[in-house]
Scaffold this active site. Structure first.
Site, PDB file in Angstrom:
ATOM      1  N   HIS A 188       0.836  -1.211   0.000  1.00 35.84           N
ATOM      2  CA  HIS A 188       0.000   0.000   0.000  1.00 35.84           C
ATOM      3  C   HIS A 188       0.871   1.261   0.000  1.00 35.84           C
ATOM      4  O   HIS A 188       0.450   2.313   0.494  1.00 35.84           O
ATOM      5  CB  HIS A 188      -0.952   0.026   1.202  1.00 35.84           C
ATOM      6  CG  HIS A 188      -1.800  -1.192   1.349  1.00 35.84           C
ATOM      7  ND1 HIS A 188      -3.037  -1.319   0.755  1.00 35.84           N
ATOM      8  CD2 HIS A 188      -1.580  -2.366   1.999  1.00 35.84           C
ATOM      9  CE1 HIS A 188      -3.552  -2.506   1.050  1.00 35.84           C
ATOM     10  NE2 HIS A 188      -2.679  -3.163   1.799  1.00 35.84           N
ATOM     11  N   SER A 318      17.227  17.646 -17.953  1.00 33.16           N
ATOM     12  CA  SER A 318      16.452  18.883 -17.883  1.00 33.16           C
ATOM     13  C   SER A 318      17.117  19.985 -18.685  1.00 33.16           C
ATOM     14  O   SER A 318      18.343  20.095 -18.718  1.00 33.16           O
ATOM     15  CB  SER A 318      16.299  19.330 -16.424  1.00 33.16           C
ATOM     16  OG  SER A 318      15.662  20.589 -16.344  1.00 33.16           O
TER      17      SER A 318
END
Length: 463
Positions: A188, A318
């Site tokens: 989870h 980037s």
């Protein structure tokens, strides 16, 4: 000005560039279907060449085709198979749903090339006629589905399965390399009990191994061929034994165990085997998406993420942030997987649209299937070579996360009870203390008992 020759069909004459082997029907298709940029896949072109060669051999063996004409067809079709005539197959995917235009494109190219080989005049249809000879004992309705199955089976066998096996081998190597590294598990997205990094990667390797098995299970259906069903599945205008003989010839040409479909009505009207096979490919995409996601998340950082894995740095990430490097291989693979999911949705709907005796979504189904196979095969190799083989474990970060995890308290539950163990974990989380401090300080266990029980190396398998 480009020189032309006059080709004819039942609609009359039409001009075709002199240096092109296609004929009237392909030329009309170029004018009638100016839709998109997606061309018929070259795998389909090759498969059509295989069908034409196999049909010529079968027709000669059954006494239907003059050997002189048949031999010329076989030679011309071989050039199609070898990719020497690819530029003469210009038609788009978006055409009649039976693939008739592409079948006729193949008939015309093989006919004109065979005529040329025999010293005749291109466009004359003599001595090799595109319909009477190249298309003998065939219909587009059984030829294109047969070509679909040939193309898809070939590309699965020769491209996708080897790529997945390549990835599986690389993952298995990481299983061995990481087997000694104990880390915290996560369920989870929250902390859970420990496992080894090798165990985590063994799950990925098993997913790929299972994907390979599932895809292989679908191959028998892809290897059943519609050829011999002709227009509606009855075999009208095909001699007795043609279906079996042409399948035998196709198997000999390809080296793959193709057989004649036991029921030609199903083979023409439904393409359930295509949907089934692509379903296994779709499941493979789901598996690869999960693997790529886990790897990029485990490699997040380098300082503010999970930082358990160090991924290969392949290029700047980037245009504005200097020094940034991104998990580009994971991103490329997940995009491919999304495309496969979309292809499966379209292919599933198309497979449901077999109205009466014929499904007329064939070019779409072939294109989507083959695109999925190519994308997944290419992406699996790229992901393996440019990411998986270069993955390294950041053992310092892994150990730090393990040491501060509250879920190690699970080992205490059998000794002090679930409720007490839960209290220890909650109190430690609230106070910012360690499990040891709360367990020993609360009188639940002694230091010695804590050390004997809370040992991550004993928590990575059955008690």
């Amino acid at each position: 000005m480009t020189s032309t020759r006059t080709e004819t069909d039942t609609f009359g004459p039409i001009e075709v560039a002199s240096d092109r082997y296609w004929g009237a029907q392909a030329q009309r298709s170029l004018g009638n279907f100016k839709i998109g940029w997606e061309k018929q896949p070259l795998a389909i072109v090759r498969a059509l060449g295989i069908v034409k060669q196999a049909a010529a051999r079968a027709n000669m063996a059954l006494g239907r085709l003059d050997p002189a004409i048949g031999d010329a067809i076989v030679k011309a079709a071989q050039e199609v198979i070898d990719g020497k005539l690819d530029e003469h197959f210009p038609l788009v995917v978006w055409q009649t749903g039976s693939g008739t235009q592409s079948n006729m494109n193949a008939n015309e190219v093989v006919s004109n090339r065979a005529i040329e080989l025999l010293g005749g005049v291109m466009g004359s249809k003599k001595p090799v006629h595109p319909n009477d000879h190249v298309n003998m004992s065939q219909s587009s309705n059984d030829t294109y589905p047969t070509a679909m199955h040939i193309a898809c089976a070939e590309r699965v066998i020769h491209d996708l399965l080897p790529a997945l096996k390549h990835l599986h081998k690389a993952l298995e190597e990481k299983v061995k390399a990481f087997d000694h590294i104990i880390k915290i598990g996560r369920t989870h997205t929250q902390d859970a009990t420990p496992l080894t990094l090798g165990q985590e990667f063994s799950g990925y390797a098993a997913q790929v191994a299972s994907s390979i098995k599932r895809i292989e299970m679908t191959l028998p259906g892809l290897c059943e061929l519609a050829q011999g069903g002709t227009a509606v599945g009855t075999g009208l205008n095909a001699p007795v034994g043609f279906a079996e003989k042409v399948a035998e010839e196709i198997a000999a040409i390809t080296g793959i165990g193709f057989t004649s479909a036991p029921n030609k009505f199903e083979a023409l009207a439904a393409h359930d085997s295509m949907v089934f096979s692509h379903g296994a490919i779709n499941a493979t995409a789901a598996a690869l998406f999960k693997i790529a996601n886990d790897i990029r998340f485990l490699g997040s950082g380098p300082r503010s993420g999970l930082g358990e894995l160090s991924l290969p740095e392949n290029e700047p990430g980037s245009s504005i942030m200097p020094g940034k490097v991104n998990p580009t291989q994971c991103e490329a693979l997940t995009q491919v997987c999304v495309q496969v999911f979309g292809n499966h949705a379209a292919l599933t709907f198309a497979g449901s649209q077999g109205h009466f005796e014929l499904n007329v979504y064939n070019p779409l189904m072939a294109y989507n299937f083959l695109q999925s196979v190519q994308l997944l095969a290419d992406a699996a190799i790229s992901f393996t070579d440019n990411c998986v083989v270069g993955i390294e474990a950041r053992e310092d970060n892994i150990k730090a996360a393990l040491d501060r995890s509250l879920m190690l308290v699970t080992a205490l539950a059998p000794k002090i009870g679930y409720d007490n163990a839960a209290k220890i974990a909650k109190t430690a989380h609230k106070n910012g203390t360690t499990l040891r401090e709360e367990a020993v300080g609360g009188g639940y266990v002694t230091d010695e008992e804590f050390d004997a029980v809370v040992r991550p190396e004993t928590m990575i398998g059955p008690a």
